[in-house]
Enzyme design. Sequence first.
Site, PDB file in Angstrom:
ATOM      1  N   GLU A  28      -7.484  -7.838  13.304  1.00  0.00           N
ATOM      2  CA  GLU A  28      -8.064  -8.044  11.960  1.00  0.00           C
ATOM      3  C   GLU A  28      -7.686  -9.436  11.464  1.00  0.00           C
ATOM      4  OE1 GLU A  28      -6.244  -4.674   9.940  1.00  0.00           O
ATOM      5  OE2 GLU A  28      -7.749  -3.295  10.729  1.00  0.00           O
ATOM      6  N   HIS A  73      -5.307  -9.710   8.191  1.00  0.00           N
ATOM      7  CA  HIS A  73      -4.083  -8.895   8.057  1.00  0.00           C
ATOM      8  C   HIS A  73      -2.857  -9.656   8.598  1.00  0.00           C
ATOM      9  CE1 HIS A  73      -2.017  -4.783   8.442  1.00  0.00           C
ATOM     10  NE2 HIS A  73      -1.324  -5.505   9.316  1.00  0.00           N
ATOM     11  N   ASP A  94      -3.477  -8.290   3.136  1.00  0.00           N
ATOM     12  CA  ASP A  94      -4.836  -8.549   3.614  1.00  0.00           C
ATOM     13  C   ASP A  94      -5.425  -9.600   2.686  1.00  0.00           C
ATOM     14  OD1 ASP A  94      -4.610  -6.538   5.522  1.00  0.00           O
ATOM     15  OD2 ASP A  94      -5.662  -5.045   4.315  1.00  0.00           O
ATOM     16  N   HIS A 119       1.715  -2.212   5.585  1.00  0.00           N
ATOM     17  CA  HIS A 119       1.510  -2.507   4.155  1.00  0.00           C
ATOM     18  C   HIS A 119       2.507  -1.731   3.286  1.00  0.00           C
ATOM     19  CE1 HIS A 119      -2.255  -4.883   4.030  1.00  0.00           C
ATOM     20  NE2 HIS A 119      -2.587  -4.225   5.137  1.00  0.00           N
ATOM     21  N   ARG A 135       0.866  -1.194   0.000  1.00  0.00           N
ATOM     22  CA  ARG A 135       0.000   0.000   0.000  1.00  0.00           C
ATOM     23  C   ARG A 135       0.900   1.241   0.000  1.00  0.00           C
ATOM     24  NH1 ARG A 135      -3.533   0.264   5.226  1.00  0.00           N
ATOM     25  NH2 ARG A 135      -4.354  -1.643   4.262  1.00  0.00           N
TER      26      ARG A 135
END
Length: 215
Positions: A187, A190, A128, A121, A75
Amino acid sequence: MNEERPPDFADLLQVIPELHCDLRYGGPDNFTGAPVAGYAQPRPWLSKAAAQALLPVQETLLAMDLSLLILDAYRPARAVRHFLCWAGDGVEDAQLRQRFHPTLAKTELFDAGYLAARSSHSRGSTVDLTLCARDAGEDALPMGTEFDFFGPASWPHALGIGLQERANRLLLQRLMLAHGFVQSPLEWWHFTLRSEPYPGRYFDFPLETEPAPSA
Ligand SMILES: C[C@@H](N)C(=O)N[C@H](C)C(=O)O
Ligand SMILES: [Zn+2]
């Protein structure tokens, strides 16, 4: 000028067989309700080390007629800045809140840990992901919450989800942990490669496809 992508990154779609991908931040079907900065040409890039670690996970799943479904990978830091601006823009969309973070205002998501102001990320070894049937398109197996539901039901060992959903979470967790990843405590989707190659770097090159080789 854009930062260069390091040579030891790989496009997961090029290296992992029969991989399914639904990069949510490239379109409007995500918690912000809009495409996210840096995702104009969404591709699942990760460090080659993380990509190699995912390979045996996928091989095990394919033998079970299942597959990984990638929801986000590398990301760019500009996407994280986009999330920060979104959280601070003073507008709360009731439908998005109800769907993704009913118990928290969007201004609380960073402090609560569901969003990171410096995201792992951006280091290129965090992914993810969820599970789907091998030939299922992008229909994920049930996991008890949808991707990016920010609340206790998404904690990996949450109670109050169905037996099948718990089994699906456990399968994903066991395979990922067995192949060198650690899981977020908040999460279920993740995971970060334990021995990540860029532990202190936060990259900002945008996602884009590999240029076609010149003739
Ligand atoms: C936004 C969600 N998919 C996620 O990745 N959250 C963690 C905490 C992050 O932003 O790094
Ligand atoms: Zn994540």
